[in-house]
Design an enzyme around this catalytic site. Structure first.
Site, PDB file in Angstrom:
ATOM      1  N   ILE A   1      14.523  -9.508   1.641  1.00  0.00           N
ATOM      2  CA  ILE A   1      15.059  -8.917   2.786  1.00  0.00           C
ATOM      3  C   ILE A   1      15.431  -9.388   3.958  1.00  0.00           C
ATOM      4  CG2 ILE A   1      13.890  -6.654   2.230  1.00  0.00           C
ATOM      5  CD1 ILE A   1      12.264  -7.000   4.878  1.00  0.00           C
TER       6      ILE A   1
ATOM      7  N   TRP B   1      -4.307   1.727  10.828  1.00  0.00           N
ATOM      8  CA  TRP B   1      -5.433   1.774  10.005  1.00  0.00           C
ATOM      9  C   TRP B   1      -4.951   2.117   8.611  1.00  0.00           C
ATOM     10  CZ3 TRP B   1     -10.314   3.185  13.062  1.00  0.00           C
ATOM     11  CH2 TRP B   1     -10.444   2.465  14.325  1.00  0.00           C
TER      12      TRP B   1
ATOM     13  N   GLN C   1       0.719  -1.099  -0.009  1.00  0.00           N
ATOM     14  CA  GLN C   1       0.119  -0.225   0.082  1.00  0.00           C
ATOM     15  C   GLN C   1       0.925   1.112  -0.057  1.00  0.00           C
ATOM     16  OE1 GLN C   1      -4.137  -0.268   1.962  1.00  0.00           O
ATOM     17  NE2 GLN C   1      -2.764  -1.145   3.610  1.00  0.00           N
TER      18      GLN C   1
ATOM     19  N   THR D   1       4.113   0.294  13.745  1.00  0.00           N
ATOM     20  CA  THR D   1       2.631  -0.075  13.804  1.00  0.00           C
ATOM     21  C   THR D   1       2.292   0.427  15.162  1.00  0.00           C
ATOM     22  OG1 THR D   1       1.025  -1.596  14.011  1.00  0.00           O
ATOM     23  CG2 THR D   1       3.143  -2.385  14.448  1.00  0.00           C
ATOM     24  N   ASP D   2       1.092   0.771  15.379  1.00  0.00           N
ATOM     25  CA  ASP D   2       0.354   0.913  16.637  1.00  0.00           C
ATOM     26  C   ASP D   2       0.265  -0.312  17.513  1.00  0.00           C
ATOM     27  OD1 ASP D   2      -1.531   0.400  14.477  1.00  0.00           O
ATOM     28  OD2 ASP D   2      -3.053  -0.023  15.989  1.00  0.00           O
TER      29      ASP D   2
ATOM     30  N   THR E   1       2.305  -8.077   7.235  1.00  0.00           N
ATOM     31  CA  THR E   1       1.007  -7.248   8.053  1.00  0.00           C
ATOM     32  C   THR E   1       0.033  -8.160   8.226  1.00  0.00           C
ATOM     33  OG1 THR E   1       0.245  -6.423   5.996  1.00  0.00           O
ATOM     34  CG2 THR E   1       1.898  -5.281   7.054  1.00  0.00           C
TER      35      THR E   1
ATOM     36  N   TYR F   1       2.511 -10.209  15.715  1.00  0.00           N
ATOM     37  CA  TYR F   1       2.594  -9.041  14.882  1.00  0.00           C
ATOM     38  C   TYR F   1       3.348  -7.941  15.636  1.00  0.00           C
ATOM     39  CZ  TYR F   1       1.780  -5.126  11.924  1.00  0.00           C
ATOM     40  OH  TYR F   1       1.918  -4.044  11.056  1.00  0.00           O
TER      41      TYR F   1
END
Length: 296
Positions: A38, A151, A11, A102-103, A63, A126
């Protein structure tokens, strides 16, 4: 400026490629897993040494939050080991690394929004693997920016906006979680923020302050629940004639929609630091929904 982008088909990666194509002063190499694994230290070293970037933007990640609970080894390989190899290679050639996090590094049980200095306490594989990746990058490369976001949605890849538009064409009513809160974040805004930071770091006038390396939060405002996010999507889709009518939206509790991985109840990120340091405001996610035909 020379920029190496990993995860170029994701994305954020795809948005980075689109935006950098209109920056003739920037030479970039965009690679996805087919061009660069990677998790292979030698492949990373070879690619970085051959291209010699000033900036590495790591947009590659595992993800799939629920799958991660069973794909533990893979999650750590992509979310910890890969970033570490990229950061080591960046340090070796004198480049800076911009790494997306990330959150999910937080427990999600705080009142109010999370700042960069708040205690981390991931609740699943995660989040744990992404936190390990943050630490690996920080330890391996002195010139690092960790950009935590939440999000994420965009025209490319799978995301909540696309899922809602798809379901709205099939059902008259939908139950959407109403007790998890966060800031939807447009992938194009993340890409723009990363490019802006990259330009400041490589500014020939050398005005970038080395003290500004570190962790930043970047996500959307205003904060909403998933249920509220969905209603805005449907309202805008009807306005834009992407949908004939909005389905009836019913708010449900998290326990009514069980998932293998625990979701943070609170994913609100405080974005004041990035606004002050880099003059980068929070993502305007509502404006990003003004062209929903691009998502359908």
């Amino acid at each position: 400026m020379k920029v190496l982008i990993t995860g170029s088909n994701g994305q954020v990666g795809s948005c980075l490629v689109k935006q950098l194509q209109s920056c003739p002063e920037i030479e970039f190499l965009a690679v996805d897993r087919d061009e660069l694994d990677i998790t292979s230290k030698q492949e990373v070293i070879n690619t970085v040494n051959n291209f010699m970037p000033n900036i590495i933007i790591n947009a590659a990640a595992h993800t799939a939050v629920d799958k991660a609970e069973n794909e533990v080894e893979l999650s750590y390989a992509i979310n910890r080991d890969g970033p570490e190899y990229l950061a080591q290679a960046a340090e070796h050639v004198g480049a800076a690394i911009l790494h997306i996090s990330t959150d999910y590094v937080f427990a999600g049980d705080k009142d109010g929004s999370y700042s960069e200095s708040d205690t981390v306490n991931p609740q699943g594989v995660y989040g744990e693997s992404k936190l390990s990746g943050e630490k690996a990058v920080i330890n391996a490369c002195s010139r690092h920016i960790i950009l935590r976001t939440a999000w994420v949605f965009g025209e490319d890849g799978n995301n909540f906006v696309k899922t809602m538009l798809h379901l709205a064409q099939q059902r008259n009513s939908l139950g959407i979680v109403a007790d998890q809160f966060g800031g939807p974040t447009y992938a194009g805004d993340i890409a723009a923020a990363l490019i802006k930071i990259a330009k400041l770091i490589t500014d020939s006038k050398n005005t970038f302050n080395a003290n500004n390396y570190g962790i930043y939060h970047f996500s959307g405002m205003p904060h909403v629940s998933w249920c509220e996010f969905a209603q805005v999507i449907f309202d805008k889709a009807v306005e834009q004639k992407v949908l004939v009518k909005s389905p009836d939206v019913k708010g449900i509790k998290t326990e009514e929609y069980p998932t293998p991985a625990k979701r943070p109840a609170n994913s609100k990120l405080n974005t004041n630091k990035i606004t002050i340091v880099f003059n980068t405001p929070a993502s305007d996610w509502q404006s990003a929904l003004n062209h929903l035909s691009d998502y359908a």
